[in-house]
Each structure stands twice: as C-alpha cells, then as structure tokens.
Write a protein that holds these residues in place. Structure first.
Motif, PDB file in Angstrom:
ATOM      1  N   LEU A  13       0.853  -1.194   0.000  1.00  0.00           N
ATOM      2  CA  LEU A  13       0.000   0.000   0.000  1.00  0.00           C
ATOM      3  C   LEU A  13       0.885   1.239   0.000  1.00  0.00           C
ATOM      4  CD1 LEU A  13      -2.638  -1.095   2.684  1.00  0.00           C
ATOM      5  CD2 LEU A  13      -2.733  -1.348   0.200  1.00  0.00           C
ATOM      6  N   SER A  14       2.062   1.080   0.600  1.00  0.00           N
ATOM      7  CA  SER A  14       3.023   2.174   0.686  1.00  0.00           C
ATOM      8  C   SER A  14       4.406   1.547   0.635  1.00  0.00           C
ATOM      9  CB  SER A  14       2.793   2.894   2.017  1.00  0.00           C
ATOM     10  OG  SER A  14       3.422   4.128   2.019  1.00  0.00           O
ATOM     11  N   LEU A  15       5.292   2.118  -0.164  1.00  0.00           N
ATOM     12  CA  LEU A  15       6.661   1.586  -0.219  1.00  0.00           C
ATOM     13  C   LEU A  15       7.619   2.770  -0.290  1.00  0.00           C
ATOM     14  CD1 LEU A  15       7.941  -1.272  -2.595  1.00  0.00           C
ATOM     15  CD2 LEU A  15       9.383   0.544  -1.697  1.00  0.00           C
ATOM     16  N   ASP A  16       8.401   2.949   0.760  1.00  0.00           N
ATOM     17  CA  ASP A  16       9.373   4.036   0.764  1.00  0.00           C
ATOM     18  C   ASP A  16      10.769   3.466   0.979  1.00  0.00           C
ATOM     19  OD1 ASP A  16      10.263   6.590   0.518  1.00  0.00           O
ATOM     20  OD2 ASP A  16       9.674   7.250   2.523  1.00  0.00           O
ATOM     21  N   VAL A  17      11.745   4.091   0.345  1.00  0.00           N
ATOM     22  CA  VAL A  17      13.144   3.719   0.545  1.00  0.00           C
ATOM     23  C   VAL A  17      13.814   4.928   1.190  1.00  0.00           C
ATOM     24  CG1 VAL A  17      15.288   3.031  -0.586  1.00  0.00           C
ATOM     25  CG2 VAL A  17      13.101   2.229  -1.498  1.00  0.00           C
ATOM     26  N   LEU A  18      14.437   4.713   2.352  1.00  0.00           N
ATOM     27  CA  LEU A  18      14.990   5.851   3.099  1.00  0.00           C
ATOM     28  C   LEU A  18      16.432   6.149   2.690  1.00  0.00           C
ATOM     29  CD1 LEU A  18      13.413   5.042   6.591  1.00  0.00           C
ATOM     30  CD2 LEU A  18      12.443   6.301   4.668  1.00  0.00           C
ATOM     31  N   HIS A  19      17.276   5.125   2.686  1.00  0.00           N
ATOM     32  CA  HIS A  19      18.676   5.323   2.271  1.00  0.00           C
ATOM     33  C   HIS A  19      19.333   3.979   2.027  1.00  0.00           C
ATOM     34  CE1 HIS A  19      19.983   4.112   6.333  1.00  0.00           C
ATOM     35  NE2 HIS A  19      18.959   4.803   6.757  1.00  0.00           N
ATOM     36  N   LYS A  20      20.521   4.036   1.422  1.00  0.00           N
ATOM     37  CA  LYS A  20      21.286   2.798   1.210  1.00  0.00           C
ATOM     38  C   LYS A  20      22.175   2.589   2.429  1.00  0.00           C
ATOM     39  CE  LYS A  20      23.615   0.104  -2.202  1.00  0.00           C
ATOM     40  NZ  LYS A  20      24.139  -0.055  -3.508  1.00  0.00           N
ATOM     41  N   ARG A  21      22.219   1.364   2.946  1.00  0.00           N
ATOM     42  CA  ARG A  21      22.973   1.088   4.165  1.00  0.00           C
ATOM     43  C   ARG A  21      24.386   0.637   3.815  1.00  0.00           C
ATOM     44  NH1 ARG A  21      18.716  -2.765   7.365  1.00  0.00           N
ATOM     45  NH2 ARG A  21      20.229  -4.314   6.721  1.00  0.00           N
ATOM     46  N   PRO A  22      25.290   0.736   4.795  1.00  0.00           N
ATOM     47  CA  PRO A  22      26.671   0.305   4.535  1.00  0.00           C
ATOM     48  C   PRO A  22      26.756  -1.162   4.099  1.00  0.00           C
ATOM     49  CG  PRO A  22      26.498   1.439   6.664  1.00  0.00           C
ATOM     50  CD  PRO A  22      25.106   1.299   6.146  1.00  0.00           C
ATOM     51  N   ASP A  23      25.781  -2.009   4.534  1.00  0.00           N
ATOM     52  CA  ASP A  23      25.831  -3.430   4.151  1.00  0.00           C
ATOM     53  C   ASP A  23      25.285  -3.678   2.740  1.00  0.00           C
ATOM     54  OD1 ASP A  23      23.105  -3.170   4.441  1.00  0.00           O
ATOM     55  OD2 ASP A  23      22.903  -4.549   6.121  1.00  0.00           O
ATOM     56  N   GLY A  24      24.903  -2.588   2.029  1.00  0.00           N
ATOM     57  CA  GLY A  24      24.455  -2.749   0.638  1.00  0.00           C
ATOM     58  C   GLY A  24      22.940  -2.839   0.506  1.00  0.00           C
ATOM     59  N   TYR A  25      22.232  -3.182   1.591  1.00  0.00           N
ATOM     60  CA  TYR A  25      20.765  -3.238   1.530  1.00  0.00           C
ATOM     61  C   TYR A  25      20.198  -1.816   1.611  1.00  0.00           C
ATOM     62  CZ  TYR A  25      20.783  -8.276   2.400  1.00  0.00           C
ATOM     63  OH  TYR A  25      20.957  -9.625   2.304  1.00  0.00           O
ATOM     64  N   HIS A  26      18.950  -1.662   1.171  1.00  0.00           N
ATOM     65  CA  HIS A  26      18.274  -0.372   1.335  1.00  0.00           C
ATOM     66  C   HIS A  26      17.430  -0.412   2.608  1.00  0.00           C
ATOM     67  CE1 HIS A  26      19.307   0.067  -2.940  1.00  0.00           C
ATOM     68  NE2 HIS A  26      19.273   1.368  -2.680  1.00  0.00           N
ATOM     69  N   THR A 149      10.044  -2.584   8.356  1.00  0.00           N
ATOM     70  CA  THR A 149      11.175  -1.648   8.338  1.00  0.00           C
ATOM     71  C   THR A 149      12.481  -2.445   8.289  1.00  0.00           C
ATOM     72  OG1 THR A 149      11.008  -1.529  10.738  1.00  0.00           O
ATOM     73  CG2 THR A 149       9.978   0.258   9.503  1.00  0.00           C
ATOM     74  N   GLY A 150      13.613  -1.736   8.478  1.00  0.00           N
ATOM     75  CA  GLY A 150      14.911  -2.382   8.298  1.00  0.00           C
ATOM     76  C   GLY A 150      15.086  -2.645   6.819  1.00  0.00           C
ATOM     77  N   ARG A 151      15.530  -3.859   6.446  1.00  0.00           N
ATOM     78  CA  ARG A 151      15.553  -4.180   5.009  1.00  0.00           C
ATOM     79  C   ARG A 151      14.243  -4.851   4.605  1.00  0.00           C
ATOM     80  NH1 ARG A 151      16.879  -9.674   4.603  1.00  0.00           N
ATOM     81  NH2 ARG A 151      17.914 -10.491   6.468  1.00  0.00           N
ATOM     82  N   GLY A 152      13.241  -4.772   5.498  1.00  0.00           N
ATOM     83  CA  GLY A 152      11.909  -5.326   5.241  1.00  0.00           C
ATOM     84  C   GLY A 152      11.574  -6.455   6.202  1.00  0.00           C
TER      85      GLY A 152
END
Ligand code: ATP
Length: 289
Positions: A13-26, A149-152
């Motif tokens: 219903l909602s999908l947001d990406v906040l930033h790219k993490r140092p481990d490569g995941y968003h 949240t987190g990487r999902g």
C-alpha cells in the motif's frame, strides 16, 4: 503425514526507501497487506532424507534455488530433522511480479513444516528464520497487514484495510528488482506518506487509503517500461478507484469498492493483458487458515 498450506500474495500500500545502508541493503518503510490470490503447498513426509520440490510452472525452479526448498533446508539443519519432505507447489501467483510469490511459498513451507515435524516454533521464531531466506519472508510468515522496516524484515502488525476488491494486471515483461533499485535516485524522488497510510488504516477510511497509496519505485519502473505506465492509465480509465504498482513491478493493482464495477474493469483489461485477476483483500492474519 501430509500438511496443506496456503501462500497468499502481498501488495504494497506504501513503499518508501529511506537510504542505502553500509551493508548494501536499502533501508525501507513499507506497508504490506495480503490478498486472496494464493499458491497452495502440499507437504508430504518422505522416509528418504531429501527435499523434493514439485511444480508445474516452468519459471519456478525445482531445486535448491526454490525459496521453499531453502526454507526446508534451514529448518532441517536448525532442528536436526533426519526425515525428508516432498513439497508440491501449485502456482497461481505470477512469478517475478512484485507480489512476493516465492517469499510467500517459503513462509508457507516454514509454517507447514513446523506442523508436519511438530517443531513447536513460534511465529516470531519462524519469521526470524524467514529473514535469512529473503527480506519479504518474515512478513509472509505472519500475513495480514504490517509495517515492515529495516531491510523489510522488522514486522509490526497494524490494522487491516476495509474489505474491497483488488484487480491485478501483470504485463508480459520481467522486471528485475535489482535493476530498479540501481536506477533509483533518492535525491530526486517523491516519498509516499507512510504515516498517513497507517492513520487511514486505523480509521478504516477507504477514501484516505486510496488517496495515500504510494510507491517510491513506481516512477523508476514506469519510465523504463512504458507498458506498465499504460496499464496504470487503462485501469484508471476503466474505473478503478485508485491504482498503484506493487513492489518493483511490473504488476499494477487497482482498488474497487463496489462489485458492480469489477467485471467491467476485469474484462476491459483482459482485452490486452494475459494475466488479470480480481480478488478480495485479505488483510487479517487469521485469513491464512
Ligand atoms: P518480491 O515481490 O518479493 O520481489 P517477486 O514477486 O518479484 O518477489 P518471485 O515470484 O518471488 O518474485 O520470483 C522471483 C524469482 O525467484 C523467480 O524468477 C524464480 O526464479 C525464483 N523463485 C524461487 N522460488 C520460487 C517460488 N517458490 N516461486 C516463484 N519463484 C521462485
């Protein structure tokens, strides 16, 4: 011994990406909900110590690449199970469509094997194991409606949407999630209002849910694949109340409150799209039974 499990698809219903993490995941913030479009798994005990996958869909791998296979392997190792299992998957959810079909099969395998092998693991434990297989598997273990949240993989269950019809259409193109993320320019996107969607769900307001649908990946996929943009336009034109792309696409879904409109939209889309479905929203975890 034989166990049956239903593996429903999810939509965002909602999908947001906040930033790219140092481990490569968003780092993501997503609201996901289950719909009544499901694969069915049949799990049968085998005396021989092996994991066998059966599926009649040529796009679904029948070996260690299958996410249900990976679920069985992890559980076997973790719990020291010496028996084998045959997992038969009847596929209804389109493959590589942004509907988490593979993740839901893995989650259904975890739930089913927990019963078949009498492991007594809690849903939280199964969700933690699921996170090792893929980011969407944890949500699929619970089903229902949740903010991830987190990487999902961090799941908080929230109020389900009110019942309505969901029309889905998948164009005959494959979209790679990795490709869409690669072209996502986070300095240049319109972020959806995830908090407003949570409020809309709490208030059970169909209108506010429709107004606040949003997916930060949508513009990327739409600009690269004009057929997805066209499908969205057609669905609106045929009369859906609100339309959005699920996940990284290419499936587009539309909400319809009244059944009287469903067949017109469904038939209109069938005119130029092979994979069209009209299903009910599930939204509640109990609906998995
Ligand atoms: P998501 O929405 O989580 O990104 P998706 O709906 O886009 O997932 P899937 O249908 O899960 O994508 O399939 C992605 C790939 O995973 C397929 O191309 C397929 O090779 C592989 N796969 C592994 N196990 C399965 C399964 N049980 N069902 C479908 N695909 C599977």
């Amino acid at each position: 011994m034989r166990v049956l499990e239903k593996a429903p698809a999810k939509i965002n219903l909602s999908l947001d990406v906040l930033h790219k993490r140092p481990d490569g995941y968003h780092e993501v913030q997503m609201i996901m909900t289950t719909i009544d479009l499901a694969d069915h798994l049949e799990l049968t005990e085998l005396e021989k110590d092996e994991i066998r996958i059966m599926s009649h869909n040529r796009f679904v791998p029948d070996d260690h690449r299958n996410l249900a296979y990976q679920a069985a392997k992890i559980l076997k190792e973790r719990c020291g199970i010496k028996k084998g299992v045959s997992i038969s998957i009847t596929k209804t959810i389109p493959v590589a469509a942004g509907l988490a079909g593979g993740s839901s099969d893995a989650a259904a395998a975890l739930r089913g094997l927990n019963r078949l092998w009498n492991l007594g693991l809690s849903m939280n434990e199964l969700a933690e194991i699921g996170a090792e297989i893929g980011s969407d598997v944890s949500f699929c273990v619970y089903g229902g409606t949740a903010i991830a949240t987190g990487r999902g993989e961090k799941i908080q269950l929230i109020s389900p949407p009110p019942h309505c019809w969901v029309i889905l259409a998948k164009p005959t193109i494959g979209v790679s999630t990795a490709e869409i993320y690669r072209h996502l320019d986070l300095k240049n996107v319109k972020h959806p209002n995830v908090d407003a969607m949570v409020k809309a769900l709490e208030n059970k307001s169909y209108e506010d849910i429709c107004d606040n649908l949003g997916n930060v990946l949508e513009d990327v996929t739409l600009s690269r694949y004009p057929e997805v943009a066209m499908l969205k336009e057609q669905m609106k034109r045929f009369g859906a109340d609100a339309v959005l792309m699920s996940g990284s696409g290419p499936t587009v879904f539309g909400f319809v409150q009244y059944e009287s409109k469903v067949s017109r939209i469904y038939n209109g889309l069938r005119g130029f799209c092979d994979q069209v479905f009209a299903v009910r929203m599930l939204g509640d975890c109990q609906d998995l039974d």
